[in-house]
Design a protein around this motif. Structure first.
Motif, PDB file in Angstrom:
ATOM      1  N   LYS A  14     -33.865  51.376  40.382  1.00 44.33           N
ATOM      2  CA  LYS A  14     -33.416  51.355  38.984  1.00 44.33           C
ATOM      3  C   LYS A  14     -34.543  51.739  38.043  1.00 44.33           C
ATOM      4  CE  LYS A  14     -31.065  48.390  35.622  1.00 44.33           C
ATOM      5  NZ  LYS A  14     -30.389  47.087  35.416  1.00 44.33           N
ATOM      6  N   GLN A  15     -35.772  51.380  38.387  1.00 41.15           N
ATOM      7  CA  GLN A  15     -36.910  51.708  37.526  1.00 41.15           C
ATOM      8  C   GLN A  15     -37.040  53.217  37.345  1.00 41.15           C
ATOM      9  OE1 GLN A  15     -38.518  49.724  35.768  1.00 41.15           O
ATOM     10  NE2 GLN A  15     -40.381  50.757  35.145  1.00 41.15           N
ATOM     11  N   ILE A  16     -36.776  53.979  38.387  1.00 44.52           N
ATOM     12  CA  ILE A  16     -36.848  55.435  38.272  1.00 44.52           C
ATOM     13  C   ILE A  16     -35.762  55.950  37.341  1.00 44.52           C
ATOM     14  CG2 ILE A  16     -36.623  57.604  39.568  1.00 44.52           C
ATOM     15  CD1 ILE A  16     -38.043  56.263  41.894  1.00 44.52           C
ATOM     16  N   LYS A  17     -34.624  55.274  37.301  1.00 43.39           N
ATOM     17  CA  LYS A  17     -33.540  55.713  36.417  1.00 43.39           C
ATOM     18  C   LYS A  17     -33.954  55.689  34.951  1.00 43.39           C
ATOM     19  CE  LYS A  17     -29.411  54.079  37.223  1.00 43.39           C
ATOM     20  NZ  LYS A  17     -28.273  53.191  37.591  1.00 43.39           N
ATOM     21  N   TRP A  18     -34.816  54.733  34.576  1.00 36.94           N
ATOM     22  CA  TRP A  18     -35.225  54.639  33.173  1.00 36.94           C
ATOM     23  C   TRP A  18     -35.880  55.925  32.687  1.00 36.94           C
ATOM     24  CZ3 TRP A  18     -33.851  51.167  29.703  1.00 36.94           C
ATOM     25  CH2 TRP A  18     -33.442  49.907  30.118  1.00 36.94           C
ATOM     26  N   GLU A  19     -36.527  56.626  33.606  1.00 39.86           N
ATOM     27  CA  GLU A  19     -37.239  57.841  33.222  1.00 39.86           C
ATOM     28  C   GLU A  19     -36.295  58.956  32.816  1.00 39.86           C
ATOM     29  OE1 GLU A  19     -40.427  60.946  35.284  1.00 39.86           O
ATOM     30  OE2 GLU A  19     -39.431  59.409  36.487  1.00 39.86           O
ATOM     31  N   TRP A  20     -35.095  58.965  33.372  1.00 37.84           N
ATOM     32  CA  TRP A  20     -34.189  60.110  33.246  1.00 37.84           C
ATOM     33  C   TRP A  20     -33.040  59.876  32.274  1.00 37.84           C
ATOM     34  CZ3 TRP A  20     -35.687  64.418  35.951  1.00 37.84           C
ATOM     35  CH2 TRP A  20     -36.705  64.219  36.894  1.00 37.84           C
ATOM     36  N   PHE A  21     -32.866  58.633  31.812  1.00 35.10           N
ATOM     37  CA  PHE A  21     -31.743  58.316  30.926  1.00 35.10           C
ATOM     38  C   PHE A  21     -32.231  57.547  29.707  1.00 35.10           C
ATOM     39  CE2 PHE A  21     -29.970  58.393  35.258  1.00 35.10           C
ATOM     40  CZ  PHE A  21     -29.022  59.390  35.107  1.00 35.10           C
ATOM     41  N   GLY A  22     -31.375  57.485  28.695  1.00 30.48           N
ATOM     42  CA  GLY A  22     -31.627  56.610  27.568  1.00 30.48           C
ATOM     43  C   GLY A  22     -32.175  57.307  26.342  1.00 30.48           C
ATOM     44  N   ASP A  23     -31.977  56.676  25.183  1.00 34.75           N
ATOM     45  CA  ASP A  23     -32.644  57.078  23.944  1.00 34.75           C
ATOM     46  C   ASP A  23     -32.589  55.925  22.960  1.00 34.75           C
ATOM     47  OD1 ASP A  23     -30.402  59.170  21.916  1.00 34.75           O
ATOM     48  OD2 ASP A  23     -30.180  57.130  22.563  1.00 34.75           O
ATOM     49  N   ALA A  24     -32.802  56.197  21.700  1.00 34.06           N
ATOM     50  CA  ALA A  24     -32.984  55.129  20.714  1.00 34.06           C
ATOM     51  C   ALA A  24     -31.789  54.190  20.642  1.00 34.06           C
ATOM     52  CB  ALA A  24     -33.239  55.739  19.341  1.00 34.06           C
TER      53      ALA A  24
END
Length: 597
Positions: free
Chosen positions: A55-65
């Motif tokens: 899941k930690q790797i997912k943070w790098e590829w998704f998300g914004d403000a």
């Protein structure tokens, strides 16, 4: 014993604490919040740690403000300071002038987001690695498989850290109490350790896994990256060759997946259809991360922000005018005539703006390359005025092509881009509203990159015929003309065409800069790396904004050679009162550096 679901919930609650500080793991706080005596000592508990690491790797590829408290998907910084693109947004929100805006005290999320992600990823991996030998697992094969994936996650984050910051602390064990005596370790020593770890890992990672898990092929791919860093070029050839040949993978050259019967599309388009990325028939995917609408474990409640970050701000009617002076475009929610452009392109804000190199130069000799056709690339000249007269638009020009001369902000509002990588249509949340990017799986490692890594390894070995063959294997699939010979520039151009928003572009350029310095090529050396390096010279050659110090809004795009490495956050240095974390040369605080081992 806790159920798996309860273990994961407890783990998630504990780990949320560590995401609150910009330099979590190097502050004077415990690096672990677990009780070592009784937590995660069986196979089920240790596998829960692996779920957290993935899941930690997912943070790098998704998300914004809107969903993470940060301004953008972290990956944008791998592109913002590369040959491919720059930050498009005004400097009040983003960094243009690295000399004045990128400092050890910068507080704009940016590179600090990667600092957080990497150290937390290393924390989770080290917790697993330290617990496995103490666990109650009797089967040695099970222990070795757990260790193998733990080594993978630690090496993944260290590979990024040493090519973003250079020398950083080397942590190989779980830290269970406050620690104030971190010391920087040489980049090469870290890489040698990761090489050893991954050589073990590729013997024990499973060959067959569910999508989203780490396979042996993914281990070979990462090991090859590390070999390229350490200059073990033949070993890199061997690892990439095993990845290509030994695990049932192959480049997808025939139509497949949900749109296979649509003759107007092509296989490159198939590769990036949301439902195809993790499909069993897709033999090109090596390692993916998954975000599915409504599924527990997502890191981005509103889905991927790629559409928002990488698409032009075409819908800014104040900047996109008609020749008769009316506002020409809008992103207002439909339905209305002209809303089809909103549904198709979404509401981009151009966090990332392509350079002339990536928008034009790399396509100059590509013939009918399918990666650049209308299925997969949007030429901005196709865009038409979509603001109806009823919304203040021009009745005369509605539906006609936008005229560039009447666009006041071409930096953000008018550029072409690869739709196949940026547009995500499974936007379950914004149905009938303005799309900003929906839910999708994403490639972290794809076999096309494996071929291009092997091509680079052959290049360093001086085997240019085999390097050419690997590049042309990718070009044949894309229906681009084959190259008669290849240079390093050709390989990087091919990576830019094939791997946009898949590769860590800045990391790969810095890796090559280090390699040139290690080899003493072209006048580069490690002795003056921050004053003269290949990364900076390439940016000045390919990135027209930094090369020209292009002035946008109220400041210019400025980069210096020392920006090859990012500044270590000042708080990480000052809180480390019993040790010394060095600052990178060029940033204040570097005068207090000490030699590293």
């Amino acid at each position: 014993m806790k159920t798996m679901k309860n273990i994961i919930k407890c783990l998630t609650a504990s780990l949320l604490v560590v995401n609150l500080s910009s330099c979590v793991d190097l502050d004077p706080e415990p690096l672990s919040f677990f009780a070592p005596e009784n937590t995660f000592m069986d196979k089920e508990g240790l596998e829960a740690l692996l779920i957290t690491s993935r899941k930690q790797i997912k943070w790098e590829w998704f998300g914004d403000a809107f969903n993470a408290g940060y301004c953008e998907t972290p990956l944008v910084y791998e592109y913002a300071w590369s040959d491919i693109s720059v930050m498009g947004a005004p400097e009040v929100k983003e960094i243009h002038n690295l000399e004045t805006q990128l400092t050890p005290t910068t507080n704009m999320a940016l590179h600090l987001r990667y600092w957080d992600l990497a150290w937390n990823g290393i924390k989770y991996a080290n917790t697993l690695i330290s617990r496995v030998p103490k666990s109650n697992i009797d089967n040695e094969d099970d222990k070795n498989q757990l260790l193998a994936e733990g080594y993978f996650h630690r090496a993944y984050w260290y590979y990024l850290l040493v090519n973003q910051w250079g020398d950083v602390p080397l942590l190989l064990e779980e830290v269970t109490g406050p620690k104030l005596d971190f010391y920087s370790t040489s980049r090469m020593k870290i890489l040698q350790q990761m090489k050893t770890d991954m050589e073990f890992a590729v013997k024990w990672l499973p060959k067959n896994v569910q999508p989203g898990c780490v396979s042996r092929a993914a281990g070979e791919h990462l090991l090859a990256k590390i070999y390229l860093c350490t200059g073990d070029f033949q070993f890199a050839v061997d690892a990439t060759t095993r990845c290509i040949n030994d695990y049932g993978l192959h480049l997808m050259k025939e139509r497949f997946g949900v749109n296979a019967s649509d003759a107007s599309l092509d296989v490159f388009n198939d590769l990036f259809q949301e439902d195809n990325i993790s499909a069993s028939e897709n033999k090109e995917a090596i390692f993916v991360v998954q975000e599915r609408y409504g599924i527990e474990g997502n890191v981005a409640p509103k889905g991927s922000a790629r559409m928002r970050n990488f698409v032009p701000y075409w819908c800014n009617g104040a900047a996109v005018k008609t020749p008769d002076g009316k506002q020409g475009t809008t992103y207002d929610a439909g339905p209305y005539e002209g809303y089809e452009w909103v549904e198709k392109l979404g509401r981009g804000i151009a966090k990332i703006r392509p350079t002339n190199y990536s928008q034009y130069a790399i396509w100059g000799k590509c013939g009918n390359d399918i990666r650049h056709n209308d299925n997969n690339w949007f030429n901005i000249s196709r865009l038409t005025y979509n603001r109806p007269a009823s919304k203040g638009g021009s009745e005369e020009y509605f539906g006609k092509p936008i005229e560039r001369a009447f666009v006041s902000d071409t930096m953000r509002c008018y550029f072409s881009f690869p739709t196949v990588k940026t547009l995500i249509y499974k936007d379950d949340i914004n149905v009938g509203k303005t799309p900003t990017g929906g839910f999708t799986d994403t490639y972290v490692f794809r076999l096309a990159e494996t071929y291009l890594m092997r091509a680079e390894a052959y290049y360093w070995l001086g085997n240019l015929p085999l390097a050419k063959e690997d590049v042309n294997e990718i070009r044949r699939r894309a229906k681009a003309p084959e190259l008669p010979s290849v240079t390093l520039d050709d390989i990087l151009d091919e990576r830019a065409r094939e791997l946009y928003i898949e590769e860590h572009r800045k990391v790969e350029l810095t890796r090559i800069a280090f390699l040139k310095a290690q080899l003493g090529q072209d006048g580069y050396s490690l002795g003056n790396f921050s004053e003269k390096n290949w990364y900076y010279d390439r940016i000045m050659e390919k990135n027209n904004f930094f090369a020209e110090e292009y002035f946008y809004s109220t400041n210019a795009f400025i980069m210096k050679p020392y920006h090859v490495l990012w500044p270590v956050p000042l708080t990480a240095i000052t809180s480390n009162t019993q040790g010394r974390i060095n600052q990178n040369i060029g940033y204040f605080g570097a005068e207090d550096n000490i030699p590293v081992e």
